[in-house]
Design a protein around this motif. Structure first.
Motif, PDB file in Angstrom:
ATOM      1  N   GLN A 113      -7.761  23.982  33.517  1.00 18.16           N
ATOM      2  CA  GLN A 113      -6.827  25.052  33.175  1.00 18.16           C
ATOM      3  C   GLN A 113      -6.901  26.174  34.209  1.00 18.16           C
ATOM      4  OE1 GLN A 113      -4.306  25.128  31.077  1.00 18.16           O
ATOM      5  NE2 GLN A 113      -3.781  27.171  31.789  1.00 18.16           N
ATOM      6  N   ALA A 114      -8.084  26.497  34.665  1.00 22.38           N
ATOM      7  CA  ALA A 114      -8.247  27.512  35.710  1.00 22.38           C
ATOM      8  C   ALA A 114      -7.560  27.044  36.989  1.00 22.38           C
ATOM      9  CB  ALA A 114      -9.727  27.790  35.953  1.00 22.38           C
ATOM     10  N   ALA A 115      -7.663  25.765  37.304  1.00 25.76           N
ATOM     11  CA  ALA A 115      -6.999  25.220  38.497  1.00 25.76           C
ATOM     12  C   ALA A 115      -5.491  25.433  38.401  1.00 25.76           C
ATOM     13  CB  ALA A 115      -7.323  23.738  38.656  1.00 25.76           C
ATOM     14  N   ARG A 116      -4.928  25.175  37.232  1.00 27.82           N
ATOM     15  CA  ARG A 116      -3.484  25.389  37.050  1.00 27.82           C
ATOM     16  C   ARG A 116      -3.111  26.860  37.199  1.00 27.82           C
ATOM     17  NH1 ARG A 116      -4.265  21.017  33.452  1.00 27.82           N
ATOM     18  NH2 ARG A 116      -4.714  22.344  31.661  1.00 27.82           N
ATOM     19  N   GLU A 117      -3.960  27.741  36.709  1.00 26.71           N
ATOM     20  CA  GLU A 117      -3.697  29.185  36.828  1.00 26.71           C
ATOM     21  C   GLU A 117      -3.730  29.627  38.283  1.00 26.71           C
ATOM     22  OE1 GLU A 117      -2.648  31.470  34.557  1.00 26.71           O
ATOM     23  OE2 GLU A 117      -2.412  29.661  33.343  1.00 26.71           O
ATOM     24  N   PHE A 118      -4.665  29.109  39.046  1.00 22.40           N
ATOM     25  CA  PHE A 118      -4.733  29.481  40.464  1.00 22.40           C
ATOM     26  C   PHE A 118      -3.531  28.960  41.241  1.00 22.40           C
ATOM     27  CE2 PHE A 118      -9.330  30.254  39.626  1.00 22.40           C
ATOM     28  CZ  PHE A 118      -9.284  31.602  39.905  1.00 22.40           C
ATOM     29  N   LYS A 119      -2.997  27.830  40.831  1.00 17.58           N
ATOM     30  CA  LYS A 119      -1.769  27.335  41.468  1.00 17.58           C
ATOM     31  C   LYS A 119      -0.616  28.293  41.180  1.00 17.58           C
ATOM     32  CE  LYS A 119       1.243  23.360  41.995  1.00 17.58           C
ATOM     33  NZ  LYS A 119       1.421  21.922  41.724  1.00 17.58           N
ATOM     34  N   LYS A 120      -0.483  28.741  39.930  1.00 16.66           N
ATOM     35  CA  LYS A 120       0.570  29.706  39.567  1.00 16.66           C
ATOM     36  C   LYS A 120       0.397  30.995  40.371  1.00 16.66           C
ATOM     37  CE  LYS A 120       0.957  28.228  34.760  1.00 16.66           C
ATOM     38  NZ  LYS A 120       0.684  28.646  33.369  1.00 16.66           N
ATOM     39  N   ILE A 121      -0.821  31.465  40.449  1.00 19.67           N
ATOM     40  CA  ILE A 121      -1.108  32.696  41.185  1.00 19.67           C
ATOM     41  C   ILE A 121      -0.729  32.537  42.649  1.00 19.67           C
ATOM     42  CG2 ILE A 121      -3.023  34.114  42.054  1.00 19.67           C
ATOM     43  CD1 ILE A 121      -4.264  33.776  39.174  1.00 19.67           C
ATOM     44  N   ARG A 122      -1.054  31.388  43.234  1.00 21.53           N
ATOM     45  CA  ARG A 122      -0.726  31.153  44.654  1.00 21.53           C
ATOM     46  C   ARG A 122       0.780  31.248  44.882  1.00 21.53           C
ATOM     47  NH1 ARG A 122       0.072  26.159  47.323  1.00 21.53           N
ATOM     48  NH2 ARG A 122      -0.761  25.059  45.518  1.00 21.53           N
ATOM     49  N   PHE A 123       1.561  30.645  44.009  1.00 23.57           N
ATOM     50  CA  PHE A 123       3.009  30.695  44.186  1.00 23.57           C
ATOM     51  C   PHE A 123       3.568  32.093  43.932  1.00 23.57           C
ATOM     52  CE2 PHE A 123       2.574  26.186  44.468  1.00 23.57           C
ATOM     53  CZ  PHE A 123       3.604  25.816  45.323  1.00 23.57           C
ATOM     54  N   GLU A 124       2.954  32.844  43.047  1.00 18.26           N
ATOM     55  CA  GLU A 124       3.360  34.240  42.852  1.00 18.26           C
ATOM     56  C   GLU A 124       3.085  35.059  44.118  1.00 18.26           C
ATOM     57  OE1 GLU A 124       1.450  35.696  39.317  1.00 18.26           O
ATOM     58  OE2 GLU A 124       2.354  34.094  38.111  1.00 18.26           O
ATOM     59  N   ILE A 125       1.975  34.785  44.765  1.00 20.43           N
ATOM     60  CA  ILE A 125       1.644  35.501  46.000  1.00 20.43           C
ATOM     61  C   ILE A 125       2.656  35.173  47.086  1.00 20.43           C
ATOM     62  CG2 ILE A 125      -0.095  35.792  47.819  1.00 20.43           C
ATOM     63  CD1 ILE A 125      -2.226  35.236  45.610  1.00 20.43           C
ATOM     64  N   TYR A 126       3.137  33.926  47.140  1.00 22.14           N
ATOM     65  CA  TYR A 126       4.189  33.571  48.106  1.00 22.14           C
ATOM     66  C   TYR A 126       5.428  34.435  47.885  1.00 22.14           C
ATOM     67  CZ  TYR A 126       1.676  29.149  49.115  1.00 22.14           C
ATOM     68  OH  TYR A 126       0.760  28.198  49.475  1.00 22.14           O
ATOM     69  N   GLU A 127       5.802  34.636  46.625  1.00 22.12           N
ATOM     70  CA  GLU A 127       6.987  35.443  46.307  1.00 22.12           C
ATOM     71  C   GLU A 127       6.777  36.918  46.657  1.00 22.12           C
ATOM     72  OE1 GLU A 127      10.019  34.389  45.294  1.00 22.12           O
ATOM     73  OE2 GLU A 127       9.207  32.387  45.641  1.00 22.12           O
ATOM     74  N   ILE A 128       5.607  37.435  46.346  1.00 17.34           N
ATOM     75  CA  ILE A 128       5.304  38.836  46.670  1.00 17.34           C
ATOM     76  C   ILE A 128       5.330  39.027  48.183  1.00 17.34           C
ATOM     77  CG2 ILE A 128       3.556  40.656  46.565  1.00 17.34           C
ATOM     78  CD1 ILE A 128       2.605  39.324  43.887  1.00 17.34           C
ATOM     79  N   GLU A 129       4.816  38.048  48.919  1.00 21.97           N
ATOM     80  CA  GLU A 129       4.814  38.124  50.383  1.00 21.97           C
ATOM     81  C   GLU A 129       6.236  38.254  50.921  1.00 21.97           C
ATOM     82  OE1 GLU A 129       2.926  35.623  54.100  1.00 21.97           O
ATOM     83  OE2 GLU A 129       3.724  34.479  52.406  1.00 21.97           O
ATOM     84  N   LEU A 130       7.117  37.434  50.438  1.00 15.60           N
ATOM     85  CA  LEU A 130       8.509  37.481  50.875  1.00 15.60           C
ATOM     86  C   LEU A 130       9.110  38.861  50.612  1.00 15.60           C
ATOM     87  CD1 LEU A 130      10.968  35.922  51.965  1.00 15.60           C
ATOM     88  CD2 LEU A 130      11.439  35.227  49.600  1.00 15.60           C
ATOM     89  N   ASP A 131       8.893  39.360  49.415  1.00  8.68           N
ATOM     90  CA  ASP A 131       9.436  40.662  49.031  1.00  8.68           C
ATOM     91  C   ASP A 131       8.835  41.785  49.875  1.00  8.68           C
ATOM     92  OD1 ASP A 131      10.956  42.469  47.498  1.00  8.68           O
ATOM     93  OD2 ASP A 131       9.361  42.692  46.012  1.00  8.68           O
ATOM     94  N   MET A 132       7.528  41.779  50.048  1.00 10.59           N
ATOM     95  CA  MET A 132       6.873  42.862  50.773  1.00 10.59           C
ATOM     96  C   MET A 132       7.251  42.869  52.247  1.00 10.59           C
ATOM     97  SD  MET A 132       2.851  43.927  51.147  1.00 10.59           S
ATOM     98  CE  MET A 132       2.634  44.649  49.528  1.00 10.59           C
ATOM     99  N   LEU A 133       7.241  41.697  52.870  1.00 12.04           N
ATOM    100  CA  LEU A 133       7.560  41.660  54.297  1.00 12.04           C
ATOM    101  C   LEU A 133       9.028  42.007  54.563  1.00 12.04           C
ATOM    102  CD1 LEU A 133       5.350  38.678  55.485  1.00 12.04           C
ATOM    103  CD2 LEU A 133       4.969  41.125  55.824  1.00 12.04           C
ATOM    104  N   LYS A 134       9.910  41.688  53.635  1.00  9.06           N
ATOM    105  CA  LYS A 134      11.309  42.127  53.756  1.00  9.06           C
ATOM    106  C   LYS A 134      11.386  43.648  53.738  1.00  9.06           C
ATOM    107  CE  LYS A 134      13.948  38.348  51.657  1.00  9.06           C
ATOM    108  NZ  LYS A 134      14.742  37.986  50.468  1.00  9.06           N
ATOM    109  N   LYS A 135      10.645  44.256  52.847  1.00  8.18           N
ATOM    110  CA  LYS A 135      10.671  45.712  52.730  1.00  8.18           C
ATOM    111  C   LYS A 135      10.033  46.400  53.940  1.00  8.18           C
ATOM    112  CE  LYS A 135      11.017  45.850  47.781  1.00  8.18           C
ATOM    113  NZ  LYS A 135      10.502  46.287  46.513  1.00  8.18           N
ATOM    114  N   MET A 136       9.120  45.706  54.594  1.00  5.11           N
ATOM    115  CA  MET A 136       8.434  46.312  55.735  1.00  5.11           C
ATOM    116  C   MET A 136       9.221  46.159  57.034  1.00  5.11           C
ATOM    117  SD  MET A 136       4.516  45.260  54.933  1.00  5.11           S
ATOM    118  CE  MET A 136       3.794  46.368  56.129  1.00  5.11           C
ATOM    119  N   SER A 137      10.143  45.197  57.092  1.00  9.16           N
ATOM    120  CA  SER A 137      10.846  44.973  58.365  1.00  9.16           C
ATOM    121  C   SER A 137      12.184  45.667  58.425  1.00  9.16           C
ATOM    122  CB  SER A 137      11.013  43.495  58.634  1.00  9.16           C
ATOM    123  OG  SER A 137      11.513  42.805  57.534  1.00  9.16           O
TER     124      SER A 137
END
Length: 137
Positions: A113-137
């Motif tokens: 179950q923890a493994a599944r949660e870390f997968k969800k977290i990883r994909f959330e970080i991908y989305e945050i990265e896209l949003d943050m880098l758009k705002k920074m450029s």
């Protein structure tokens, strides 16, 4: 099993540290309350997943061996400098994403179950990265 916990401990620290740097960028550089809250929530979810691991935080700390870590003194040239705020941000996103992937894989050995949660977290970080880098450029 101690070695598995040692890997998990190191990567939990790496993931939380990377997220904390990103949270500070969102808070103090971008002054984006929503993004700051999203990153903070993600960081707190990482901490909550630790409670799902057999033995919890105590097991992780007992497996820790910072003094005996053969990788603690190795550095790549890019680790000593950051060219600008975007490269600092990108480096911390990669740090967090890679740590989440390692956690996902190693938790499959002890807590699926923890493994599944870390997968969800990883994909959330991908989305945050896209949003943050758009705002920074």
């Amino acid at each position: 099993m101690r070695d598995v916990y040692r890997v998990i401990d190191a990567n939990l620290n790496r993931l939380r540290e990377g997220l904390r740097v990103l949270e500070e960028i969102a808070r103090f550089i971008l002054e984006d309350a929503e993004m700051t809250a999203k990153i903070k929530d993600t960081r707190h979810r990482v901490t909550a997943v630790i409670g799902e691991l057999p033995g919890g935080m105590l097991e992780l700390i007992q497996a820790r061996d910072a003094a005996g870590d053969v990788g603690a003194i190795s550095w790549t040239p890019g680790e000593n400098t950051r060219g600008d705020l975007i490269s600092l941000t990108a480096a911390n996103f990669k740090r967090a994403q890679e740590a989440a992937r390692v956690l996902e894989e190693f938790c499959k050995l002890i807590a699926t179950q923890a493994a599944r949660e870390f997968k969800k977290i990883r994909f959330e970080i991908y989305e945050i990265e896209l949003d943050m880098l758009k705002k920074m450029s």
